[in-house]
Design a protein around this motif. Structure first.
Motif, short mmCIF file in Angstrom:
data_model
loop_
_atom_site.label_atom_id
_atom_site.label_comp_id
_atom_site.label_asym_id
_atom_site.label_seq_id
_atom_site.Cartn_x
_atom_site.Cartn_y
_atom_site.Cartn_z
N LYS A 26 -110.16 -100.17 87.59
CA LYS A 26 -109.06 -100.58 88.45
C LYS A 26 -108.08 -99.44 88.63
O LYS A 26 -107.57 -98.89 87.65
CB LYS A 26 -108.35 -101.77 87.80
CG LYS A 26 -107.43 -102.53 88.71
CD LYS A 26 -106.87 -103.76 88.03
CE LYS A 26 -105.78 -103.40 87.04
NZ LYS A 26 -104.98 -104.55 86.59
N CYS A 32 -104.62 -97.80 89.12
CA CYS A 32 -103.30 -98.25 88.64
C CYS A 32 -102.18 -97.29 88.97
O CYS A 32 -101.12 -97.35 88.34
CB CYS A 32 -103.36 -98.46 87.14
SG CYS A 32 -104.50 -99.74 86.64
N TYR A 84 -106.71 -94.85 86.12
CA TYR A 84 -107.54 -96.06 86.20
C TYR A 84 -107.59 -96.73 84.84
O TYR A 84 -107.56 -96.06 83.81
CB TYR A 84 -108.97 -95.69 86.62
CG TYR A 84 -109.06 -95.08 87.99
CD1 TYR A 84 -109.32 -95.86 89.11
CD2 TYR A 84 -108.85 -93.71 88.18
CE1 TYR A 84 -109.38 -95.30 90.38
CE2 TYR A 84 -108.91 -93.13 89.44
CZ TYR A 84 -109.17 -93.93 90.53
OH TYR A 84 -109.22 -93.38 91.78
N ASP A 85 -107.69 -98.07 84.87
CA ASP A 85 -107.93 -98.85 83.66
C ASP A 85 -109.34 -99.43 83.74
O ASP A 85 -109.81 -99.79 84.84
CB ASP A 85 -106.97 -100.06 83.58
CG ASP A 85 -105.57 -99.66 83.14
OD1 ASP A 85 -105.33 -98.47 82.88
OD2 ASP A 85 -104.72 -100.57 83.06
N ARG A 123 -97.40 -99.92 81.28
CA ARG A 123 -97.94 -100.94 82.20
C ARG A 123 -98.45 -102.17 81.46
O ARG A 123 -98.49 -103.26 82.01
CB ARG A 123 -99.04 -100.33 83.07
CG ARG A 123 -98.51 -99.35 84.12
CD ARG A 123 -99.59 -98.87 85.07
NE ARG A 123 -100.57 -98.01 84.43
CZ ARG A 123 -101.78 -98.36 84.03
NH1 ARG A 123 -102.20 -99.61 84.23
NH2 ARG A 123 -102.59 -97.51 83.45
N CYS A 150 -93.60 -104.16 82.53
CA CYS A 150 -94.54 -103.24 83.19
C CYS A 150 -93.87 -101.98 83.71
O CYS A 150 -94.41 -101.31 84.59
CB CYS A 150 -95.25 -103.94 84.33
SG CYS A 150 -96.24 -105.33 83.80
N ARG A 207 -100.22 -101.30 90.66
CA ARG A 207 -100.66 -101.46 89.27
C ARG A 207 -101.87 -102.37 89.17
O ARG A 207 -102.66 -102.28 88.23
CB ARG A 207 -99.51 -102.02 88.41
CG ARG A 207 -98.40 -101.01 88.15
CD ARG A 207 -97.35 -101.52 87.19
NE ARG A 207 -96.53 -102.58 87.74
CZ ARG A 207 -96.66 -103.87 87.50
NH1 ARG A 207 -97.62 -104.30 86.68
NH2 ARG A 207 -95.89 -104.76 88.06
N HIS A 208 -102.03 -103.28 90.14
CA HIS A 208 -103.15 -104.21 90.11
C HIS A 208 -104.34 -103.75 90.96
O HIS A 208 -105.25 -104.54 91.22
CB HIS A 208 -102.68 -105.61 90.52
CG HIS A 208 -101.86 -106.27 89.45
ND1 HIS A 208 -102.38 -107.17 88.57
CD2 HIS A 208 -100.56 -106.12 89.10
CE1 HIS A 208 -101.44 -107.57 87.72
NE2 HIS A 208 -100.32 -106.95 88.02
#
Lengths: 314, 314
Positions: free
Chosen positions: A205, A207, A235-236, A286, B207, B286-287
């Motif tokens: 994802k 971010c 990215y996560d 985050r 966040c 962030r999403h």
């Protein structure tokens, strides 16, 4: 030694800010040369005087001592400029001018203009000589085990050219010219952590970005004080418990699955590669680990993880 | 009318940047007065000349036309300074000097010095006259329904003093002096969305912050061109499907549960309160909704959501 999180920021985002110290900023700027290309009257990077001097009287380059500007005057397309930049730097490497050029990688980094157009490409190891913005991808891989967050943390191989033996983000790499951030990430995830393409494409994802302005110190190797503004796409990736990242090349020694506390302790000991510590701070913010209640420098840290750079970016 | 995401940033983060336009920045700064308190030789905010003029020859204030500095010379403790600031502003309200003072709220906002010490408190509605940094909390409440993200989006009451009828974040409010961000959030979640304290305490996730430098325009009401640097602590709250936010006071007309596409369409129509659009952009980044692949201004947007302000922050 115990570093605060703000110490970690200060090490990597070390270029002064006009907003908070205009005198120091002006004093710093006044010592550098701006890099420009002909027809684009704005800075693409800052160059040390000792570096600019080597470009004096070279064909296709013009050094203006009064306004402190180094201009690439030759070439009118990205292809032509890239060729001239390459030839100049390759000759400098041959003469043995700069230590950073000894680590020639045959990888090209892009330099963009104000309209996001490619102005030229430059050999990766030479980018800090020109002081131009470079781009990379950094991925944090984590698992949630019984509600507890654990973070996959690799240690860089002792044989790596740079920052050997330090801790890293799960996957990180530079974005070569012509490559998109996400495609670069997918490739690096395979190379560095043996993560399957389908998993990465479906679960990684985006971010945001982490941006900072690094003044290279002895940890970076080669000449110190070179200027390195950088933009990392972050990215996560939440991994299933049964997926174990494995070094896919010789760049990583080992992956640890660490609790947040273990990661923070290692950060405080200064064991992370400087820009990887920043990406980790962004992750911890985050994910609600670092908060205004437990981190006194919260506001400053969040801003400085997202520096607005002086130069055009993609 | 269709706003790009960068247009939304430009509307709210409207103060020029030294980094990218030093001439415009210098021209702007040169028209303002710095606000200082005696013994602290740095700016706490910027004040319009038309506002600074009203402080001329007032006891406890000193207007320096050469260096363009307005200094609160009276008081040596936060309490004393707060009292003097209050008396001055209350008198100005009585005389009818400023439209913004007509919306007196009897809420105090804190102003901090470089060592994070409280220098004084100021009535909320007067803070843009002094140009000081103000703090707030903004929470985005969302659900994941069959893997699809939906966002709770309230519409502000038509009777609200400011930005009436515009869309908002699920919960948002200013942080009063002496209140911590998370405690402020818990209180606002009850007041504005009828969310239970236990749910908020266990599920709301810090966040980061969104920071920007707003030049007030006609949408804000009162005098235009006043300077308003702000820091919003942002929180995410994933709600169970059976929890429905309900207006708990008369500030919200209705809550919609919208898809990301519906939210983005409303943003493009300019229907969000300006700073709430920024918090929503931060959420979407962030999403992984906004990415470098679908948003051409990605890098600039991420940086500008996290502006480093010129003034001390908490």
């Amino acid at each position: 030694m115990s570093c605060s999180n703000l110490d970690l920021i200060n090490e990597c985002d070390s270029f002064p800010y006009y907003q908070t110290d205009p005198d120091l900023y002006a004093a710093s700027i006044s010592t550098y040369f701006e890099l420009r290309v002909r027809g684009h009257d704005y800075a693409l990077g800052y160059i040390l005087p000792s570096v600019a001097e080597i470009f004096r009287n070279l064909p296709n380059w013009e050094l203006d001592d009064d306004d402190r500007i180094l201009t690439l005057t030759g070439g009118s397309t990205a292809e032509e400029r890239s060729e001239l930049v390459m030839r100049t730097l390759w000759a400098m490497k041959g003469i043995g001018h700069f230590k950073v050029l000894e680590k020639w990688r045959d990888e090209l980094y892009p330099v963009y203009g104000k309209n996001r157009e490619l102005l030229f490409n430059v050999e990766r190891c030479a980018s800090p000589l020109l002081g131009v913005v470079t781009y990379g991808v950094h991925l944090t891989a984590f698992v949630k085990k019984d509600g507890e967050l654990k973070i996959w943390t690799p240690r860089r191989a002792k044989t790596k050219q740079t920052y050997s033996g330090l801790l890293d983000n799960a996957v990180a790499g530079g974005i070569a010219s012509g490559e998109g951030p996400f495609e670069s990430l997918v490739r690096e995830c395979g190379e560095e952590a043996s993560l399957e393409e389908e998993l990465v494409r479906s679960k990684a994802k985006a971010c945001g970005t982490v941006t900072y302005f690094y003044i290279r110190n002895e940890k970076a190797g080669g000449e110190t004080r070179l200027l390195q503004p950088e933009c990392q796409y972050v990215y996560d990736l939440e991994l299933p418990e049964n997926v174990i990242p494995k070094p896919g090349d010789d760049e990583v020694e080992e992956f640890y699955l660490w609790t947040v506390g273990e990661v923070q302790d290692a950060m405080a000991r200064g064991e992370f590669k400087p820009n990887c510590a920043l990406v980790m701070l962004d992750f911890l913010i985050r994910h609600g680990v670092l908060t205004s209640e437990n981190e006194q420098d919260y506001i400053e840290i969040v801003s400085r993880l997202h520096r607005r750079l002086e130069f055009p970016t993609l």
